[in-house]
Design a protein around this motif. Structure first.
Motif, PDB file in Angstrom:
ATOM      1  N   GLY A 197      43.071  37.626  32.746  1.00  0.00           N
ATOM      2  CA  GLY A 197      42.853  37.698  34.196  1.00  0.00           C
ATOM      3  C   GLY A 197      43.336  39.000  34.796  1.00  0.00           C
ATOM      4  N   ILE A 198      44.501  39.474  34.335  1.00  0.00           N
ATOM      5  CA  ILE A 198      45.044  40.742  34.840  1.00  0.00           C
ATOM      6  C   ILE A 198      44.102  41.896  34.504  1.00  0.00           C
ATOM      7  N   VAL A 199      43.620  41.918  33.271  1.00  0.00           N
ATOM      8  CA  VAL A 199      42.719  42.992  32.835  1.00  0.00           C
ATOM      9  C   VAL A 199      41.420  42.970  33.635  1.00  0.00           C
ATOM     10  N   ILE A 200      40.830  41.769  33.807  1.00  0.00           N
ATOM     11  CA  ILE A 200      39.541  41.646  34.498  1.00  0.00           C
ATOM     12  C   ILE A 200      39.679  41.992  35.977  1.00  0.00           C
ATOM     13  N   SER A 201      40.665  41.395  36.653  1.00  0.00           N
ATOM     14  CA  SER A 201      40.852  41.653  38.089  1.00  0.00           C
ATOM     15  C   SER A 201      41.220  43.107  38.345  1.00  0.00           C
TER      16      SER A 201
ATOM     17  N   ILE B 294      44.130  43.124  45.101  1.00  0.00           N
ATOM     18  CA  ILE B 294      43.370  44.379  45.017  1.00  0.00           C
ATOM     19  C   ILE B 294      41.873  44.091  44.966  1.00  0.00           C
ATOM     20  N   GLU B 295      41.485  43.050  44.219  1.00  0.00           N
ATOM     21  CA  GLU B 295      40.075  42.679  44.116  1.00  0.00           C
ATOM     22  C   GLU B 295      39.533  42.205  45.462  1.00  0.00           C
TER      23      GLU B 295
ATOM     24  N   ALA C  13      34.592  34.799  46.298  1.00  0.00           N
ATOM     25  CA  ALA C  13      34.602  34.875  44.833  1.00  0.00           C
ATOM     26  C   ALA C  13      35.629  35.863  44.301  1.00  0.00           C
ATOM     27  N   SER C  14      36.129  36.754  45.153  1.00  0.00           N
ATOM     28  CA  SER C  14      37.081  37.767  44.695  1.00  0.00           C
ATOM     29  C   SER C  14      38.401  37.163  44.223  1.00  0.00           C
TER      30      SER C  14
ATOM     31  N   ILE D 168      29.591  54.259  47.634  1.00  0.00           N
ATOM     32  CA  ILE D 168      28.541  53.627  46.839  1.00  0.00           C
ATOM     33  C   ILE D 168      28.615  52.106  46.991  1.00  0.00           C
ATOM     34  N   PRO D 169      27.559  51.462  47.486  1.00  0.00           N
ATOM     35  CA  PRO D 169      27.533  49.992  47.524  1.00  0.00           C
ATOM     36  C   PRO D 169      27.350  49.437  46.121  1.00  0.00           C
ATOM     37  N   ILE D 170      28.266  48.563  45.689  1.00  0.00           N
ATOM     38  CA  ILE D 170      28.291  48.096  44.299  1.00  0.00           C
ATOM     39  C   ILE D 170      28.132  46.565  44.248  1.00  0.00           C
ATOM     40  N   PRO D 171      27.306  46.054  43.327  1.00  0.00           N
ATOM     41  CA  PRO D 171      27.217  44.595  43.119  1.00  0.00           C
ATOM     42  C   PRO D 171      28.468  44.074  42.414  1.00  0.00           C
ATOM     43  N   MET D 172      29.413  43.572  43.181  1.00  0.00           N
ATOM     44  CA  MET D 172      30.730  43.225  42.644  1.00  0.00           C
ATOM     45  C   MET D 172      30.673  42.072  41.649  1.00  0.00           C
TER      46      MET D 172
END
Length: 369
Positions: free
Chosen positions: A243-247, A180-181, A28-29, A262-266
């Motif tokens: 898309g650039i802002v969100i990613s 990066i994502e 999904a990334s 920290i484990p994060i819900p991506m």
């Protein structure tokens, strides 16, 4: 059952968990990059997601792995049997809920299972737990605010300057933020499958990290297509600038959280970032969307489901105690009955004449004289 057999079961459960992580979270990334047609072929998007997962895990996956393996419960508790319970509960909870259509967070499922074990032993590191829960709230809120503010700034500058960057520049930037994502997903998600193994001493960090990273990558490449297509269809209305802002916001925030261990819900972070974009146009109406309610349900449901199952299994299989499990089961059944069969509101009687309900002679408005 011998410790060697339990270790094998734990490793197999971790591999199954890692494969599912790749097929869902890691794949999904690249949804935004694929959904905006920056990468047109699905197989290339999945390959990049897999390579990003390996890169992120190798570069910084050890931070979150240490938190999940040692930070929440004591190392004395986390033996082979407990690691097996955590991984089996996390893996199969995620598998079953995905099958029946309830979206759960990988990180929250793992943390919930570890907390469930700690509750059974009555040994928990409350400081670490509160820190993790705090970041579960702060990071998605930060993603929302960042995308909201940047989108408003972009619109304001565009109205004043009316400058349109070249499409090739925007495409390259979105491709870069997508990578990066993908790296961020590897840094944070691979640890979910590896942490209990390292904490129990079943495998070392140096050996387990690249192995689990490769399995996550295989899950992404071989079985991530469906998740990628589904997520991409939901975001096709996004522009290159969106898309650039969100990613960029999602990748940067998750990388920062990963370096802090920290484990994060991506998925929640990405969704919050998308909601921030929508809120820049219709701030009041965005809170009425079903996606907001779904995020809240996932945040609450994910850790609680795995916590209850892990607690029950630890009480039965390790502590040999059934009292609290029976009480917990009865409480769940009672809650389900109350929610499922709650009293329905009475229908308003609209009939007239003999079948009409009467009204009090002393009620109603009266004209003062």
């Amino acid at each position: 059952m011998g410790s060697e057999m339990l270790a094998i079961i734990a490793i197999l459960a971790a591999c199954l968990f890692a494969f599912n992580i790749g097929a869902s979270g890691s794949a999904a990334s690249m949804s935004i990059t694929y959904g905006t047609k920056v990468i047109k072929q699905r197989k290339y998007a999945l390959i990049i997601a897999g390579i990003g997962a390996i890169t992120g895990a190798v570069l910084g996956g050890h931070h979150v792995t240490n938190t999940l393996g040692k930070g929440i419960i004591s190392e004395e508790i986390l033996d082979v049997k407990i690691a097996c319970i955590i991984l089996v509960v996390s893996g199969f909870t995620l598998l079953i809920t995905n099958y029946i259509g309830i979206p759960l967070s990988t990180s929250e499922v793992t943390v919930g299972a570890i907390i469930g074990v700690g509750l059974s032993y009555k040994q928990l590191n409350l400081h670490t737990i509160l820190l993790i829960i705090g970041f579960w709230i702060i990071i998605p809120v930060a993603a929302f605010l960042i995308t909201l503010c940047l989108e408003k700034i972009r619109k304001s500058l565009n109205n004043k300057i009316n400058y349109q960057p070249p499409v090739k520049v925007l495409t390259f930037l979105l491709f870069l933020t997508g990578i990066i994502e993908a790296i961020a997903a590897g840094m944070n998600n691979v640890a979910n499958a590896l942490g209990p193994l390292v904490g129990a001493g079943i495998t070392s960090m140096e050996m387990g990290l690249p192995l689990m990273a490769v399995i996550v990558a295989l899950g992404s490449i071989l079985f991530g297509g469906r998740v990628l297509e589904t997520n991409a269809k939901k975001i096709t209305s996004l522009t290159l600038g969106n898309g650039i802002v969100i990613s960029g916001a999602t990748g940067g925030l998750v990388v920062a959280a990963s370096l802090l261990g920290i484990p994060i819900p991506m998925t929640q972070v990405t969704t919050s970032a998308i909601v921030g974009i929508n809120a820049s146009n219709h701030f009041k109406e965005v809170w009425k969307q079903k996606i907001i309610h779904q995020i809240a349900k996932v945040w609450i449901t994910s850790p609680i489901v795995s916590l209850i199952i892990a607690f029950g299994l630890t009480e039965i299989l390790v502590q040999q105690s059934f009292d609290q499990v029976i009480l917990l089961t009865l409480a769940i059944i009672a809650t389900f009955i109350l929610v499922r069969f709650r009293e329905k509101p009475a229908k308003v009687n609209t009939k007239k004449g003999w079948d009409q309900h009467g009204e009090s002679l002393l009620s109603g408005s009266r004209t003062r004289r």
